[in-house]
Design a protein around this motif. Sequence first.
Motif, PDB file in Angstrom:
ATOM      1  N   GLN A  56       0.691  -1.276   0.021  1.00  0.00           N
ATOM      2  CA  GLN A  56      -0.070   0.071   0.095  1.00  0.00           C
ATOM      3  C   GLN A  56       0.820   1.382   0.190  1.00  0.00           C
ATOM      4  N   SER A  57       2.221   1.159   0.410  1.00  0.00           N
ATOM      5  CA  SER A  57       2.868   2.445   0.431  1.00  0.00           C
ATOM      6  C   SER A  57       4.110   2.511  -0.322  1.00  0.00           C
ATOM      7  N   PHE A  58       4.334   1.336  -1.092  1.00  0.00           N
ATOM      8  CA  PHE A  58       5.702   1.322  -2.008  1.00  0.00           C
ATOM      9  C   PHE A  58       5.157   0.729  -3.392  1.00  0.00           C
ATOM     10  N   SER A  59       5.760   1.571  -4.266  1.00  0.00           N
ATOM     11  CA  SER A  59       5.433   1.172  -5.861  1.00  0.00           C
ATOM     12  C   SER A  59       6.830   1.321  -6.480  1.00  0.00           C
ATOM     13  N   PHE A  60       6.682   0.456  -7.690  1.00  0.00           N
ATOM     14  CA  PHE A  60       7.650   0.466  -8.557  1.00  0.00           C
ATOM     15  C   PHE A  60       7.025   1.164  -9.897  1.00  0.00           C
ATOM     16  N   ASP A  61       7.742   2.247 -10.338  1.00  0.00           N
ATOM     17  CA  ASP A  61       7.122   3.127 -11.612  1.00  0.00           C
ATOM     18  C   ASP A  61       8.186   2.909 -12.697  1.00  0.00           C
ATOM     19  N   LEU A  62       7.613   2.324 -13.792  1.00  0.00           N
ATOM     20  CA  LEU A  62       8.488   2.175 -14.953  1.00  0.00           C
ATOM     21  C   LEU A  62       8.069   3.161 -15.996  1.00  0.00           C
ATOM     22  N   ARG A  63       8.900   3.984 -17.001  1.00  0.00           N
ATOM     23  CA  ARG A  63       8.515   4.736 -17.920  1.00  0.00           C
ATOM     24  C   ARG A  63       9.400   4.625 -19.146  1.00  0.00           C
ATOM     25  N   ALA A  64       8.817   4.959 -20.272  1.00  0.00           N
ATOM     26  CA  ALA A  64       9.553   4.943 -21.607  1.00  0.00           C
ATOM     27  C   ALA A  64       8.930   6.018 -22.240  1.00  0.00           C
ATOM     28  N   GLN A  65       9.975   6.775 -22.898  1.00  0.00           N
ATOM     29  CA  GLN A  65       9.457   8.068 -23.461  1.00  0.00           C
ATOM     30  C   GLN A  65      10.513   8.406 -25.045  1.00  0.00           C
ATOM     31  N   TYR A  66       9.859   8.306 -26.188  1.00  0.00           N
ATOM     32  CA  TYR A  66      10.455   8.529 -27.356  1.00  0.00           C
ATOM     33  C   TYR A  66      10.143  10.003 -27.857  1.00  0.00           C
ATOM     34  N   ASN A  67      11.249  10.588 -28.009  1.00  0.00           N
ATOM     35  CA  ASN A  67      11.067  12.071 -28.566  1.00  0.00           C
ATOM     36  C   ASN A  67      11.855  12.242 -29.868  1.00  0.00           C
ATOM     37  N   ILE A  68      11.063  13.035 -30.874  1.00  0.00           N
ATOM     38  CA  ILE A  68      12.030  13.433 -32.010  1.00  0.00           C
ATOM     39  C   ILE A  68      11.878  15.115 -32.246  1.00  0.00           C
ATOM     40  N   ILE A  69      13.052  15.496 -32.459  1.00  0.00           N
ATOM     41  CA  ILE A  69      13.168  17.125 -32.469  1.00  0.00           C
ATOM     42  C   ILE A  69      13.563  17.501 -33.802  1.00  0.00           C
ATOM     43  N   TRP A  70      12.819  18.318 -34.445  1.00  0.00           N
ATOM     44  CA  TRP A  70      13.355  18.971 -35.613  1.00  0.00           C
ATOM     45  C   TRP A  70      14.258  20.040 -35.411  1.00  0.00           C
ATOM     46  N   GLY A  71      15.424  19.676 -34.843  1.00  0.00           N
ATOM     47  CA  GLY A  71      16.681  20.699 -34.767  1.00  0.00           C
ATOM     48  C   GLY A  71      17.584  20.143 -35.540  1.00  0.00           C
ATOM     49  N   GLU A  83      25.822  16.742 -40.674  1.00  0.00           N
ATOM     50  CA  GLU A  83      24.798  17.592 -39.883  1.00  0.00           C
ATOM     51  C   GLU A  83      23.939  16.544 -39.269  1.00  0.00           C
ATOM     52  N   ALA A  84      23.641  16.872 -38.057  1.00  0.00           N
ATOM     53  CA  ALA A  84      22.538  16.023 -37.401  1.00  0.00           C
ATOM     54  C   ALA A  84      21.432  16.457 -37.260  1.00  0.00           C
ATOM     55  N   PHE A  85      20.372  15.690 -38.079  1.00  0.00           N
ATOM     56  CA  PHE A  85      19.130  16.485 -37.927  1.00  0.00           C
ATOM     57  C   PHE A  85      18.221  15.057 -38.614  1.00  0.00           C
ATOM     58  N   PRO A  86      16.726  14.917 -37.889  1.00  0.00           N
ATOM     59  CA  PRO A  86      16.406  15.567 -36.719  1.00  0.00           C
ATOM     60  C   PRO A  86      17.192  14.704 -35.415  1.00  0.00           C
ATOM     61  N   PHE A  87      16.783  15.155 -34.017  1.00  0.00           N
ATOM     62  CA  PHE A  87      17.486  14.275 -33.082  1.00  0.00           C
ATOM     63  C   PHE A  87      16.505  13.464 -32.631  1.00  0.00           C
ATOM     64  N   HIS A  88      16.815  12.247 -32.146  1.00  0.00           N
ATOM     65  CA  HIS A  88      15.803  11.114 -31.521  1.00  0.00           C
ATOM     66  C   HIS A  88      16.408  11.035 -30.241  1.00  0.00           C
ATOM     67  N   LYS A  89      15.437  10.860 -29.180  1.00  0.00           N
ATOM     68  CA  LYS A  89      15.967  10.563 -27.838  1.00  0.00           C
ATOM     69  C   LYS A  89      14.988   9.596 -27.481  1.00  0.00           C
ATOM     70  N   LEU A  90      15.502   8.674 -26.418  1.00  0.00           N
ATOM     71  CA  LEU A  90      14.719   7.655 -25.789  1.00  0.00           C
ATOM     72  C   LEU A  90      14.984   7.841 -24.299  1.00  0.00           C
ATOM     73  N   ASN A  91      14.096   8.021 -23.681  1.00  0.00           N
ATOM     74  CA  ASN A  91      14.291   8.022 -22.115  1.00  0.00           C
ATOM     75  C   ASN A  91      13.533   6.731 -21.397  1.00  0.00           C
ATOM     76  N   LEU A  92      14.432   6.215 -20.582  1.00  0.00           N
ATOM     77  CA  LEU A  92      13.868   5.155 -19.815  1.00  0.00           C
ATOM     78  C   LEU A  92      13.976   5.335 -18.284  1.00  0.00           C
ATOM     79  N   GLY A  93      13.133   4.933 -17.477  1.00  0.00           N
ATOM     80  CA  GLY A  93      13.188   5.467 -16.163  1.00  0.00           C
ATOM     81  C   GLY A  93      12.581   4.469 -15.231  1.00  0.00           C
ATOM     82  N   VAL A  94      13.077   4.025 -14.234  1.00  0.00           N
ATOM     83  CA  VAL A  94      12.572   3.246 -13.042  1.00  0.00           C
ATOM     84  C   VAL A  94      12.569   4.210 -11.772  1.00  0.00           C
ATOM     85  N   ARG A  95      11.643   4.195 -11.134  1.00  0.00           N
ATOM     86  CA  ARG A  95      11.417   4.895  -9.734  1.00  0.00           C
ATOM     87  C   ARG A  95      10.881   4.108  -9.019  1.00  0.00           C
TER      88      ARG A  95
END
Length: 102
Positions: A56-71, A83-95
């Motif tokens: 009830q008081s403890f949890s695991f939080d799993l996240r994944a996020q994909y980003n594409i940036i036109w820069g 030249e690097a265009f566009p950027f791709h980012k993948l964020n993975l997280g465990v909390r």
Amino acid sequence: MVGSGFYSYRNKISGLVYPGQSGSNLNTSVLLRPEEDVRAGLGVNAGLGLEYFASQSFSFDLRAQYNIIWGHVRPLEAWGLQEAFPFHKLNLGVRLKLYLPK
């Protein structure tokens, strides 16, 4: 989740050997002056997450996020970098979350 927005990014370049030297040996003490690009680019992202409660008081939080940036960042052809265009980012997280009683 899906979203979009503008990403502000900074690209710092320093310590590169001047590529326009003649001869077969490069003098590594001759450097290009430092450069800095500050830009903003439109981005789109998508992600998903899952939270698993171990108790009830403890949890695991799993996240994944994909980003594409036109820069872009400037090309450095003398070093074989295009030249690097566009950027791709993948964020993975465990909390680990702890919920305190009221």
